[in-house]
Each structure stands twice: as structure tokens, then as C-alpha cells.
Design a protein around this motif. Structure first.
Motif, PDB file in Angstrom:
ATOM      1  N   SER A  79     -10.027 -11.441   8.804  1.00 19.38           N
ATOM      2  CA  SER A  79     -10.992 -11.086   7.758  1.00 19.38           C
ATOM      3  C   SER A  79     -12.430 -11.244   8.255  1.00 19.38           C
ATOM      4  O   SER A  79     -13.329 -10.512   7.834  1.00 19.38           O
ATOM      5  N   SER A  80     -12.632 -12.195   9.163  1.00 22.79           N
ATOM      6  CA  SER A  80     -13.953 -12.347   9.769  1.00 22.79           C
ATOM      7  C   SER A  80     -14.291 -11.115  10.618  1.00 22.79           C
ATOM      8  O   SER A  80     -15.432 -10.639  10.629  1.00 22.79           O
ATOM      9  N   LEU A  81     -13.277 -10.593  11.312  1.00 18.66           N
ATOM     10  CA  LEU A  81     -13.475  -9.377  12.117  1.00 18.66           C
ATOM     11  C   LEU A  81     -13.818  -8.189  11.231  1.00 18.66           C
ATOM     12  O   LEU A  81     -14.754  -7.419  11.537  1.00 18.66           O
ATOM     13  N   THR A  82     -13.090  -8.019  10.125  1.00 24.77           N
ATOM     14  CA  THR A  82     -13.362  -6.874   9.247  1.00 24.77           C
ATOM     15  C   THR A  82     -14.734  -7.004   8.577  1.00 24.77           C
ATOM     16  O   THR A  82     -15.401  -5.993   8.334  1.00 24.77           O
ATOM     17  N   TYR A  83     -15.170  -8.250   8.313  1.00 26.50           N
ATOM     18  CA  TYR A  83     -16.517  -8.451   7.750  1.00 26.50           C
ATOM     19  C   TYR A  83     -17.576  -8.032   8.775  1.00 26.50           C
ATOM     20  O   TYR A  83     -18.592  -7.400   8.439  1.00 26.50           O
ATOM     21  N   PHE A  84     -17.353  -8.374  10.028  1.00 24.92           N
ATOM     22  CA  PHE A  84     -18.266  -7.969  11.103  1.00 24.92           C
ATOM     23  C   PHE A  84     -18.330  -6.439  11.184  1.00 24.92           C
ATOM     24  O   PHE A  84     -19.415  -5.856  11.336  1.00 24.92           O
ATOM     25  N   LEU A  85     -17.180  -5.793  11.057  1.00 28.53           N
ATOM     26  CA  LEU A  85     -17.143  -4.328  11.118  1.00 28.53           C
ATOM     27  C   LEU A  85     -17.820  -3.709   9.907  1.00 28.53           C
ATOM     28  O   LEU A  85     -18.384  -2.602   9.997  1.00 28.53           O
ATOM     29  N   ALA A  86     -17.781  -4.391   8.749  1.00 23.50           N
ATOM     30  CA  ALA A  86     -18.483  -3.895   7.557  1.00 23.50           C
ATOM     31  C   ALA A  86     -19.994  -3.890   7.793  1.00 23.50           C
ATOM     32  O   ALA A  86     -20.693  -2.940   7.407  1.00 23.50           O
ATOM     33  N   VAL A  87     -20.494  -4.954   8.413  1.00 25.17           N
ATOM     34  CA  VAL A  87     -21.927  -5.013   8.741  1.00 25.17           C
ATOM     35  C   VAL A  87     -22.287  -3.881   9.710  1.00 25.17           C
ATOM     36  O   VAL A  87     -23.315  -3.209   9.564  1.00 25.17           O
ATOM     37  N   LYS A  88     -21.433  -3.679  10.700  1.00 23.90           N
ATOM     38  CA  LYS A  88     -21.678  -2.628  11.687  1.00 23.90           C
ATOM     39  C   LYS A  88     -21.671  -1.249  11.028  1.00 23.90           C
ATOM     40  O   LYS A  88     -22.508  -0.376  11.350  1.00 23.90           O
ATOM     41  N   ALA A  89     -20.754  -1.049  10.069  1.00 26.49           N
ATOM     42  CA  ALA A  89     -20.702   0.231   9.351  1.00 26.49           C
ATOM     43  C   ALA A  89     -21.971   0.450   8.536  1.00 26.49           C
ATOM     44  O   ALA A  89     -22.464   1.581   8.427  1.00 26.49           O
ATOM     45  N   ALA A  90     -22.501  -0.624   7.965  1.00 24.91           N
ATOM     46  CA  ALA A  90     -23.749  -0.523   7.203  1.00 24.91           C
ATOM     47  C   ALA A  90     -24.911  -0.141   8.122  1.00 24.91           C
ATOM     48  O   ALA A  90     -25.751   0.703   7.765  1.00 24.91           O
ATOM     49  N   LYS A  91     -24.952  -0.752   9.291  1.00 21.87           N
ATOM     50  CA  LYS A  91     -26.013  -0.421  10.255  1.00 21.87           C
ATOM     51  C   LYS A  91     -25.938   1.046  10.672  1.00 21.87           C
ATOM     52  O   LYS A  91     -26.958   1.678  10.937  1.00 21.87           O
ATOM     53  N   ASN A  92     -24.699   1.577  10.735  1.00 22.63           N
ATOM     54  CA  ASN A  92     -24.500   2.972  11.132  1.00 22.63           C
ATOM     55  C   ASN A  92     -24.561   3.938   9.950  1.00 22.63           C
ATOM     56  O   ASN A  92     -24.263   5.127  10.099  1.00 22.63           O
ATOM     57  N   ASN A  93     -24.906   3.367   8.780  1.00 13.06           N
ATOM     58  CA  ASN A  93     -25.065   4.185   7.574  1.00 13.06           C
ATOM     59  C   ASN A  93     -23.776   4.954   7.244  1.00 13.06           C
ATOM     60  O   ASN A  93     -23.791   6.157   6.996  1.00 13.06           O
ATOM     61  N   ASN A  94     -22.654   4.190   7.241  1.00 14.69           N
ATOM     62  CA  ASN A  94     -21.340   4.794   7.001  1.00 14.69           C
ATOM     63  C   ASN A  94     -20.731   4.171   5.749  1.00 14.69           C
ATOM     64  O   ASN A  94     -19.949   3.219   5.818  1.00 14.69           O
TER      65      ASN A  94
END
Length: 374
Positions: A79-94
Motif C-alpha cells: 500500500s505504501s508503494l501504491t501511495y507513492f505511485l498515486a503521487v507520481k500519477a498526480a505529478k504526471n497529471n494523470n
């Protein structure tokens, strides 16, 4: 400065002010989060320090952590990994991937909570309670004995003996079936107990001469029997005797012998005394190769299982903070489905992820601490 440059500067001013406002807001949020994390660290530092101090000056159980705590560790890492990917998706405007990864993170938080509860159930199933003794109350052989043809059974480390010989599987099942009937003494199965009454009996040892320890099954119930001038006198069981029989028999059914804890001594658990292990052989305790003194045995019998208490306290306090984290995450998920977040506005996701990573690291520390430092 030309008129055009002045107009450009004026136009850029709101944008620069907005950027400065965002930077200040993020800085304040990080400072508050850092303060909260420091206070949590200090609380757990105090609890783990108390754990280390108490274990060195008392009887202490070296216990194995439940398998469900391993599952908890895997879940919180994912879940920590998926939270990190959520932040990355936000940075990529996805926005679509923000939704996916935030939902997965939330499910991880719920899954961690469920696995913790299952871990506590596993602990209780093995005899580790929040408040319990190391040595079992109502131990077989201490006040209650089961006899066959007048010869009592011994019960040591989960094995029944008769005339110093271990019972085979079939005989053991027979004794346990009789014990199961005794555990239901308040609503006795008369027909079932009648099949055992020809050669099985039970005695209850008491401290008062007014209470009788020889019991017989007569007229559909257990009775005290005593000899009065050569005449056998039968009297009903006292409430205290019923309780003794019921609890002791239930311990046998549950596989509880000397210890409140289930499992094999030395393999599944071990008792420490002032930091050094106790040896346990054939129902006898040894410390530094010498038989444990009677006063120390009395102390051991009255000692609470503080180790299991700390496991519940540490894991519960961590779970409380984690539940706060996934409640905050739930609000963030709602915002994600309303498409509030993009590359210019994802502070809530970022702050939530930092806190979640912190809780994940804290759990890994606690799990390692309880597993290896005990």
C-alpha cells in the motif's frame, strides 16, 4: 521600464503570489506533519524502552509473532508503494491513475487493519491474552485428577501418562473425550458419562477437611462420598468443586497443561528469568542448571504475561494511528474521484503519502523489534 514590461510584471504578480502561497502552505503542512511524527516516535520510544527494562528484571515470555503479522507487513509495504505511485500519477497529471492507486492504497489500509485483528485472534488462540498468566490456572494434577481403574493419569507437556507410560493415540482420545464431558458438567450428558463410569473416575483435591475429594457418578450426577462409621455417605458437589472440574477439564480439551500458552516449550516459546532462559523438563523448571527455588516457582505462578500485553499495546497504538491515516486517505479518494488533483494541486496526496510511509516504516521497526528483541 517600458509600459509593456510594467504590464507583464503586473500580469505575472498573481501567479507568483499563488506560487509563493502554495510553497508556504506545503511548508506549514510538512512542519505540522513532522511535529506529529516526532510525537509518535517519542511515544513508541517510551513504550519500547519500558519493554526492554521490564523484560530484564522479571519472568518474561519469548514468544513467536503470529503469521498474520507477516501478512500485515506485506500489505503495508504494497500500500505504501501504491501511495507513492498515486503521487507520481498526480505529478504526471494523470487523474485516472490517481484514482486507481488511491483506491488500492485505501484497500491496503483496510487489509492491514483486518490482518491485525486476525493476528490478535491468532495470539488469543495460542493462549496469549492482553491480561493473562504465564502458568495456567486450574492445571491438571494440581487439584483435579482423572483416574482409570483407580490409577491417575499424569499430564506433562501435552502428553498423558499412566503408570509412567505414555498413552497411545486411541487412549489419549478416550481420556480427552471424558475430559470434554467433564467440561460440560453443568449440563452433563448422562448417557455419555455413564459409558465411562465403570472404570473412569475423577477426584478433586481441596484445602478444607469439610470438602471431600473422592467423587462417584450415581443417580445421573457426580457426588462426594465419605465414610461415616463404615457407611458411605453421598453429598452433592459444591459450587467450587464444579468450577474446579469444569475449568481443569476445559484446559485439557484446549491442550493447556502447565502453561497458559499453547505450543512446545523451547520451540514455540521460552520463559526468561532476569534475561536468561529457564530450562523445563518433565514438568520441572531449572535455572542455570539448578532446580528453580520454590519461592521463585511461586513468583512465576503469579506472574502475568507482560510480553503479550506489550504486543497488544504496541500493535494497537500503531493501528490507531494507521486508522487515522486511512480515514484521511478516504477523503483523498473522494477528492480524486471528483478530479480535484492535478500536477499543480496534489498537496493532500503528498502529505498523506509521507505519513503512510512513516507508519509503514514504524510497523516494520515494531515487527522486527518484537520478533528479534524479546
Amino acid at each position: 521600464m517600458s509600459e509593456i514590461e510594467a504590464q507583464d510584471n503586473q500580469a505575472n504578480k498573481p501567479f507568483e503570489e499563488d506560487q509563493n502561497s502554495q510553497v508556504q502552505r506545503e511548508k506549514r503542512s510538512k512542519n505540522l506533519l513532522l511535529l506529529g511524527c516526532i510525537s509518535i516516535v517519542m511515544m513508541f520510544a517510551g513504550l519500547t524502552s519500558a519493554y526492554l527494562v521490564i523484560r530484564m528484571d522479571n519472568f518474561w515470555v519469548q514468544m513467536s509473532m503470529p503469521f498474520w503479522f507477516v501478512i500485515s507487513t506485506v500489505i503495508i509495504l504494497l500500500s505504501s508503494l501504491t501511495y507513492f505511485l498515486a503521487v507520481k500519477a498526480a505529478k504526471n497529471n494523470n487523474p485516472s491513475m490517481i484514482k486507481v492507486f488511491m483506491v488500492l492504497s485505501l484497500l491496503g489500509g483496510v487489509g492491514f487493519t483486518i490482518s491485525q485483528v486476525k493476528g490478535w485472534k491468532e495470539l488469543m488462540g495460542n493462549g496469549y491474552y492482553f491480561i493473562s498468566k504465564i502458568i495456567a490456572d486450574n492445571r491438571y494434577g494440581e487439584r483435579v485428577n482423572i483416574l482409570k481403574d483407580g490409577v491417575p493419569f499424569e499430564y506433562i507437556d501435552g502428553v498423558f501418562y499412566r503408570n509412567k507410560e505414555a498413552l497411545d493415540k486411541e487412549e489419549t482420545e478416550e481420556v480427552l473425550e471424558y475430559a470434554k464431558l467433564l467440561a460440560g458438567i453443568d449440563e452433563l450428558d448422562v448417557n455419555a458419562i455413564q459409558t465411562y463410569s465403570s472404570n473412569y473416575s475423577v477426584t478433586v483435591f481441596t484445602d478444607s477437611s469439610e470438602l471431600y475429594d473422592e467423587l462417584v457418578f450415581k443417580n445421573g450426577e457426580f457426588l462426594n462420598v465419605r465414610d461415616s462409621l463404615g457407611i458411605k455417605v453421598y453429598e452433592p458437589l459444591l459450587a467450587a468443586q464444579r468450577i474446579e472440574i469444569k475449568r481443569c477439564a476445559q484446559n485439557l480439551v484446549d491442550g493447556i497443561g502447565t502453561f497458559q500458552i499453547k505450543g512446545e516449550y523451547g520451540k514455540d516459546f521460552r520463559i526468561m528469568y532476569n534475561g536468561d532462559p529457564l530450562q523445563y523438563e518433565n514438568g520441572v523448571f531449572y535455572f542455570n542448571d539448578k532446580r528453580l527455588k520454590q519461592e521463585d516457582i511461586a513468583k512465576l505462578e503469579s506472574t502475568k504475561n507482560t510480553a503479550s500485553s506489550f504486543v497488544y499495546i504496541l500493535s494497537f497504538m500503531h493501528l490507531l494511528h494507521l486508522i487515522g491515516g486511512w480515514i484521511y486517505m478516504s477523503v483523498t479518494v473522494v477528492g480524486a474521484f471528483r478530479e480535484k488533483y492535478n500536477q499543480d494541486n496534489y498537496l493532500k496526496i503528498k502529505m498523506g503519502s509521507i505519513y503512510w510511509h512513516f507508519l509503514g516504516g514504524l510497523w516494520i521497526f515494531l515487527y522486527g523489534f518484537l520478533t528479534f528483541i524479546h
